[in-house]
Design an enzyme around this catalytic site. Structure first.
Site, PDB file in Angstrom:
ATOM      1  N   SER A 256       0.823  -1.217   0.000  1.00 50.64           N
ATOM      2  CA  SER A 256       0.000   0.000   0.000  1.00 50.64           C
ATOM      3  C   SER A 256       0.853   1.263   0.000  1.00 50.64           C
ATOM      4  O   SER A 256       1.717   1.443   0.861  1.00 50.64           O
ATOM      5  CB  SER A 256      -0.890   0.047   1.240  1.00 50.64           C
ATOM      6  OG  SER A 256      -1.826  -0.967   1.197  1.00 50.64           O
TER       7      SER A 256
ATOM      8  N   HIS B   1      -3.575  -0.091  -4.831  1.00 54.62           N
ATOM      9  CA  HIS B   1      -3.097  -1.351  -5.414  1.00 54.62           C
ATOM     10  C   HIS B   1      -3.578  -1.406  -6.855  1.00 54.62           C
ATOM     11  O   HIS B   1      -4.739  -1.718  -7.121  1.00 54.62           O
ATOM     12  CB  HIS B   1      -3.619  -2.552  -4.613  1.00 54.62           C
ATOM     13  CG  HIS B   1      -2.997  -2.630  -3.262  1.00 54.62           C
ATOM     14  ND1 HIS B   1      -1.900  -3.425  -3.002  1.00 54.62           N
ATOM     15  CD2 HIS B   1      -3.287  -1.977  -2.126  1.00 54.62           C
ATOM     16  CE1 HIS B   1      -1.553  -3.256  -1.735  1.00 54.62           C
ATOM     17  NE2 HIS B   1      -2.379  -2.384  -1.180  1.00 54.62           N
TER      18      HIS B   1
ATOM     19  N   HIS C 153      -5.383  -9.034  -1.049  1.00 51.78           N
ATOM     20  CA  HIS C 153      -5.416  -9.284   0.395  1.00 51.78           C
ATOM     21  C   HIS C 153      -6.466 -10.329   0.749  1.00 51.78           C
ATOM     22  O   HIS C 153      -7.541 -10.384   0.149  1.00 51.78           O
ATOM     23  CB  HIS C 153      -5.744  -7.998   1.153  1.00 51.78           C
ATOM     24  CG  HIS C 153      -4.729  -6.923   0.984  1.00 51.78           C
ATOM     25  ND1 HIS C 153      -4.768  -6.035  -0.043  1.00 51.78           N
ATOM     26  CD2 HIS C 153      -3.643  -6.610   1.724  1.00 51.78           C
ATOM     27  CE1 HIS C 153      -3.737  -5.201   0.054  1.00 51.78           C
ATOM     28  NE2 HIS C 153      -3.041  -5.525   1.119  1.00 51.78           N
TER      29      HIS C 153
ATOM     30  N   TYR D 166      -8.290 -10.219   3.319  1.00 52.01           N
ATOM     31  CA  TYR D 166      -9.491  -9.555   3.852  1.00 52.01           C
ATOM     32  C   TYR D 166     -10.435  -9.056   2.753  1.00 52.01           C
ATOM     33  O   TYR D 166     -11.565  -8.653   3.027  1.00 52.01           O
ATOM     34  CB  TYR D 166      -9.123  -8.405   4.798  1.00 52.01           C
ATOM     35  CG  TYR D 166      -8.431  -7.210   4.171  1.00 52.01           C
ATOM     36  CD1 TYR D 166      -9.118  -6.312   3.359  1.00 52.01           C
ATOM     37  CD2 TYR D 166      -7.091  -6.965   4.418  1.00 52.01           C
ATOM     38  CE1 TYR D 166      -8.492  -5.216   2.798  1.00 52.01           C
ATOM     39  CE2 TYR D 166      -6.445  -5.871   3.870  1.00 52.01           C
ATOM     40  CZ  TYR D 166      -7.152  -4.999   3.059  1.00 52.01           C
ATOM     41  OH  TYR D 166      -6.522  -3.926   2.498  1.00 52.01           O
ATOM     42  N   GLU D 167      -9.976  -9.091   1.506  1.00 49.66           N
ATOM     43  CA  GLU D 167     -10.868  -8.688   0.410  1.00 49.66           C
ATOM     44  C   GLU D 167     -11.898  -9.778   0.109  1.00 49.66           C
ATOM     45  O   GLU D 167     -12.749  -9.597  -0.757  1.00 49.66           O
ATOM     46  CB  GLU D 167     -10.048  -8.383  -0.847  1.00 49.66           C
ATOM     47  CG  GLU D 167      -9.201  -7.117  -0.719  1.00 49.66           C
ATOM     48  CD  GLU D 167      -8.282  -6.902  -1.903  1.00 49.66           C
ATOM     49  OE1 GLU D 167      -8.769  -6.477  -2.954  1.00 49.66           O
ATOM     50  OE2 GLU D 167      -7.072  -7.176  -1.777  1.00 49.66           O
TER      51      GLU D 167
ATOM     52  N   ALA E  44       2.792  -1.973   4.012  1.00 50.10           N
ATOM     53  CA  ALA E  44       2.551  -0.899   4.965  1.00 50.10           C
ATOM     54  C   ALA E  44       2.176  -1.570   6.281  1.00 50.10           C
ATOM     55  O   ALA E  44       1.463  -2.570   6.277  1.00 50.10           O
ATOM     56  CB  ALA E  44       1.396  -0.035   4.482  1.00 50.10           C
TER      57      ALA E  44
ATOM     58  N   MET F 262      -1.538  -6.545   7.404  1.00 52.78           N
ATOM     59  CA  MET F 262      -2.553  -7.498   6.924  1.00 52.78           C
ATOM     60  C   MET F 262      -2.111  -8.269   5.680  1.00 52.78           C
ATOM     61  O   MET F 262      -2.938  -8.669   4.873  1.00 52.78           O
ATOM     62  CB  MET F 262      -3.850  -6.743   6.617  1.00 52.78           C
ATOM     63  CG  MET F 262      -4.413  -5.988   7.806  1.00 52.78           C
ATOM     64  SD  MET F 262      -5.856  -5.038   7.346  1.00 52.78           S
ATOM     65  CE  MET F 262      -5.981  -3.877   8.705  1.00 52.78           C
ATOM     66  N   SER F 263      -0.832  -8.457   5.531  1.00 52.02           N
ATOM     67  CA  SER F 263      -0.374  -9.153   4.316  1.00 52.02           C
ATOM     68  C   SER F 263       0.932  -9.895   4.585  1.00 52.02           C
ATOM     69  O   SER F 263       1.288 -10.164   5.729  1.00 52.02           O
ATOM     70  CB  SER F 263      -0.167  -8.125   3.194  1.00 52.02           C
ATOM     71  OG  SER F 263       0.917  -7.287   3.502  1.00 52.02           O
TER      72      SER F 263
ATOM     73  N   ASN G 154       1.849   4.224  10.395  1.00 51.49           N
ATOM     74  CA  ASN G 154       1.047   4.816  11.477  1.00 51.49           C
ATOM     75  C   ASN G 154       1.477   4.199  12.801  1.00 51.49           C
ATOM     76  O   ASN G 154       2.069   3.118  12.825  1.00 51.49           O
ATOM     77  CB  ASN G 154      -0.449   4.531  11.242  1.00 51.49           C
ATOM     78  CG  ASN G 154      -0.728   3.048  11.088  1.00 51.49           C
ATOM     79  OD1 ASN G 154      -0.487   2.458  10.025  1.00 51.49           O
ATOM     80  ND2 ASN G 154      -1.202   2.416  12.135  1.00 51.49           N
TER      81      ASN G 154
ATOM     82  N   HIS H 281      -7.070   4.054   6.067  1.00 52.08           N
ATOM     83  CA  HIS H 281      -6.269   3.670   4.897  1.00 52.08           C
ATOM     84  C   HIS H 281      -5.661   4.924   4.259  1.00 52.08           C
ATOM     85  O   HIS H 281      -4.570   4.876   3.690  1.00 52.08           O
ATOM     86  CB  HIS H 281      -7.130   2.889   3.902  1.00 52.08           C
ATOM     87  CG  HIS H 281      -6.340   2.264   2.790  1.00 52.08           C
ATOM     88  ND1 HIS H 281      -5.362   1.312   3.017  1.00 52.08           N
ATOM     89  CD2 HIS H 281      -6.346   2.472   1.443  1.00 52.08           C
ATOM     90  CE1 HIS H 281      -4.823   0.963   1.856  1.00 52.08           C
ATOM     91  NE2 HIS H 281      -5.396   1.653   0.897  1.00 52.08           N
TER      92      HIS H 281
HETATM   93  N1  HPA Z   1      -2.722  -2.490  11.501  1.00 50.66           N
HETATM   94  C1  HPA Z   1      -2.851  -3.443  10.548  1.00 50.66           C
HETATM   95  N2  HPA Z   1      -2.468  -3.265   9.301  1.00 50.66           N
HETATM   96  C2  HPA Z   1      -1.922  -2.082   8.966  1.00 50.66           C
HETATM   97  C3  HPA Z   1      -1.767  -1.056   9.888  1.00 50.66           C
HETATM   98  C4  HPA Z   1      -2.186  -1.269  11.238  1.00 50.66           C
HETATM   99  O1  HPA Z   1      -2.074  -0.395  12.115  1.00 50.66           O
HETATM  100  N3  HPA Z   1      -1.191  -0.013   9.230  1.00 50.66           N
HETATM  101  C5  HPA Z   1      -1.010  -0.408   7.936  1.00 50.66           C
HETATM  102  N4  HPA Z   1      -1.452  -1.664   7.771  1.00 50.66           N
END
Ligand code: HPA
Length: 273
Positions: A31, A62, A84, A86-87, A114, A212-213, A236, A248
């Site tokens: 990302s 993406h 992903h 989660y998609e 990310a 998440m990847s 973050n 996001h």
């Molecule tokens: N948590 C999970 N996945 C992420 C985060 C997060 O804080 N930041 C970017 N991808």
């Protein structure tokens, strides 16, 4: 193992028609990191939707493009965007790009992502080399794809993170004058971000960054004999570690802040292959 040859016969054929040589390295751009593609001398570039059966990425940032090109004389296979779990896809669908890397004859895989910073010493914009990982929430799905039961994972994943690739990335950081942190990447299924209580627990247990990847892709690649390394861009502070609302959008914006150091790191890692 799930029979990718059978399931993706047409996709594999169409992919191989578009690639004339075995790349030196394949890179999956996470990302907000997709702009790295602009540094390649492009040989061929195509939309993943041109490949029959290739799952489309629904996440902003993406692009769903595959680029084959040169950087510093090295042949690079670039996945601009990933799929992903989660998609809503099956895990095997998320792993198709990794299978295509293997089919291309490439032996080295660099995964980028990310991630939320959990370690107190991490801040948005930092880069972290993944030196260990946790994916407890995905054991079942990974085992199903690989067709394994109760195994001692130490025997399976000895080469992720690959010592060879990680040392190349460390050298890349030195040569490219990029500050590179290291730590443990923990997989979170998403799509929601974590709760502050979860992050507090993960932190106590040794998590440095959460995302998440990547982990299933790395395991699958290593299982199929690739040398795999991974870099996280901390986008973050993880939930509860700052007052900023997680989104996001923030992830994408910080990707841009880290753009220069991320791209320098990847460039000098490729140069040092
Ligand atoms: N948590 C999970 N996945 C992420 C985060 C997060 O804080 N930041 C970017 N991808």
């Amino acid at each position: 193992m799930i029979n990718f040859e059978l399931k993706y016969e047409k996709t594999i054929k169409q992919f191989l028609e578009r690639i004339d040589f075995a790349p030196d390295i394949a890179i999956v751009l996470g990302s907000g990191l997709g702009e790295f593609a602009s540094h390649l001398e492009v040989i061929n570039s195509f939309e993943t939707k041109e490949l029959a059966g290739y799952p489309s990425s629904t996440v902003e940032g993406h692009k769903g493009k595959i680029i084959i090109g040169l950087y510093g004389g090295k042949k690079v296979l670039l996945f601009q965007g990933r799929i992903h779990f989660y998609e809503g896809y099956q895990l095997s669908e998320c792993l198709l790009p990794i299978y295509l890397v293997v089919k291309s004859g490439c032996k080295n895989l660099l995964l980028t992502n990310a991630a939320g910073g959990v370690n107190d010493y991490f801040k948005p914009g930092d880069l972290m080399l993944v030196n260990s990982f946790n994916y407890m929430s995905l054991y079942k799905e990974v085992a199903e794809v690989l067709g394994i039961g109760s195994v001692d994972q130490r025997n399976m994943f000895l080469d992720f993170p690959s010592k060879v690739i990680n040392n190349k990335i460390r050298m890349g950081a030195l040569n490219g004058k990029v500050t590179l942190k290291e730590g443990s990447y923990w997989f979170s299924k998403g799509p929601s971000y974590e709760t502050p209580a979860e992050i507090k627990m993960f932190k106590k247990f040794g998590c440095d960054a959460i995302g998440m990847s990547t982990v299933h892709e790395a395991i699958f690649g290593a299982f199929l004999g690739l040398k795999v390394g991974a870099i996280s861009c901390i986008t973050n502070f993880a939930a509860g570690l700052s007052d900023t609302k997680l989104s996001h959008k923030e992830v994408m914006e910080t990707g841009l802040i880290a753009k220069e150091s991320f791209e320098n790191l990847v460039k000098s890692t490729i140069e040092g292959l």
